[in-house]
Design an enzyme around this catalytic site. Structure first.
Site, PDB file in Angstrom:
ATOM      1  N   HIS A  73      -3.442   7.202   2.001  1.00  0.00           N
ATOM      2  CA  HIS A  73      -3.837   5.941   1.385  1.00  0.00           C
ATOM      3  C   HIS A  73      -5.273   5.635   1.793  1.00  0.00           C
ATOM      4  CE1 HIS A  73      -4.315   1.792   0.497  1.00  0.00           C
ATOM      5  NE2 HIS A  73      -4.114   1.366   1.739  1.00  0.00           N
TER       6      HIS A  73
ATOM      7  N   CYS B 113       0.807  -1.222   0.000  1.00  0.00           N
ATOM      8  CA  CYS B 113       0.000   0.000   0.000  1.00  0.00           C
ATOM      9  C   CYS B 113       0.841   1.274   0.000  1.00  0.00           C
ATOM     10  CB  CYS B 113      -0.945   0.007   1.198  1.00  0.00           C
ATOM     11  SG  CYS B 113      -2.160  -1.332   1.180  1.00  0.00           S
TER      12      CYS B 113
ATOM     13  N   ASN C  54     -10.377   0.363  -2.031  1.00  0.00           N
ATOM     14  CA  ASN C  54      -8.962   0.300  -1.652  1.00  0.00           C
ATOM     15  C   ASN C  54      -8.191  -0.506  -2.689  1.00  0.00           C
ATOM     16  OD1 ASN C  54      -6.461  -0.275  -0.547  1.00  0.00           O
ATOM     17  ND2 ASN C  54      -7.228  -0.867   1.462  1.00  0.00           N
TER      18      ASN C  54
END
Length: 326
Positions: free
Chosen positions: A253, A115, A283
């Site tokens: 994020h 991520c 996501n």
């Protein structure tokens, strides 16, 4: 002469055509209506169809960023692809991406930073531009829908497919580029999010169970708390290093909305400064920050002199924060 710096010259993003609404996942997992949105802030996400490839999705985003920058393909000296889902374990996908985009003078390499991969790639790209005075294309892309365990609620409700891209070009105004980058890792959380099989430690075999090649999240609550801590801590360090008293926009994020809000609250930032795309796009790991940059620039274009704070944490644990001046 003013030293070289980098500037954000172009933005791009791409998502697969298939839109998956929460109701489809809630029905499959036996969850009540609205369960996913209440806990994550996600209303829908995009998932790949049979013909979609990682390199193809990345190329769409990269092409948009190059066109937005108005930079000739020959001016790009490096292509960095942050991904956890390359087309193949070998070879890397970045050379294929550069080929698809017609970049004749570009080196190309994959970065597996989960991520936080985009922030690591952005930091490396900024250093390359400053050192060599050549443009860099940074793309982050993932097709996570093919790595989701549909029976595991913790991950099945979150993950999505998407790509985001930026072009960093050399600049001599002395004002733009990365002002601070604080990168961190904590390998004690190495197994919190993982795909158990497929690496050299546990390669594929005829006996490999199907769930061993799918993503698993061992403890969602611990992932949440440790991610909030890492993102908050590195963001504060970056603000101190950059000697910045205020930032204009916060692009975290997009893990889930609760996490983004928790970090924002810890940093005492106004809600209006949070850039959020999770409701529509979910996501997509490393892709969420550059995708959000591109979407936000279309909605409300960045202005020269704005200071952006970006922060991420993910599998590994790896993460960090970057302050960049537009």
């Amino acid at each position: 002469m003013t030293p070289l710096s980098s500037r954000l010259a172009g933005f791009g993003h791409a998502v697969p055509s298939r839109i998956v609404h929460n109701a489809e996942i809630e029905s499959r997992l036996g969850l009540e209506d609205g369960w996913i949105e209440r806990r994550t802030g996600i209303r829908s996400r995009h998932w790949a169809t049979e013909g979609d490839t990682l390199s193809g999705l990345a190329a769409e985003a990269g092409k948009m960023a190059l066109e937005d920058a108005g930079i000739a393909p020959g001016e790009i000296a490096m292509t960095l692809l942050a991904t956890s889902t390359p087309d193949h374990l070998l070879p890397p996908s970045a050379p294929l991406l550069a080929h698809k985009l017609g970049l004749p003078n570009s080196g190309a390499i994959d970065l597996a930073g989960a991520c936080s991969g985009f922030l690591y790639a952005l930091t490396l790209a900024d250093g390359f531009v400053r050192a060599h005075g050549r443009g860099v294309l940074v793309v982050a892309a993932n097709i996570l829908s093919r790595r989701i365990n549909p029976a595991e609620r913790a991950s099945a409700v979150l993950f999505a497919d998407g790509a985001g891209a930026v072009v960093l070009a050399p600049c001599r105004d002395g004002q733009s580029g990365v002002k601070a980058a604080v990168l961190a890792s904590d390998g004690s959380g190495y197994d919190l999010i993982s795909i158990p099989s497929g690496g050299s430690n546990k390669p594929f075999s005829p006996e490999t169970a199907a769930d061993q090649v799918l993503m698993t999240m061992r403890d969602g609550r611990e992932v949440f708390s440790r991610a909030v801590d890492l993102m908050t801590r590195t963001s504060r360090q970056a603000l101190d290093e950059a000697a910045v008293s205020a930032i204009d926009r916060f692009i975290p994020h997009q893990a889930n909305l609760r996490l983004c809000d928790a970090v924002r609250h810890n940093l005492e930032l106004e809600e209006s400064k949070l850039v959020s795309t999770i409701a529509e796009f979910g996501n997509s790991s490393a892709a969420t920050i550059p995708l959000s940059l591109s979407v936000e620039n279309r909605r409300n274009p960045f202005k020269s002199g704005e200071r952006l704070l970006m922060s991420a944490a993910g599998a590994g644990l790896a993460g960090g924060a970057v302050i960049l001046a537009v």
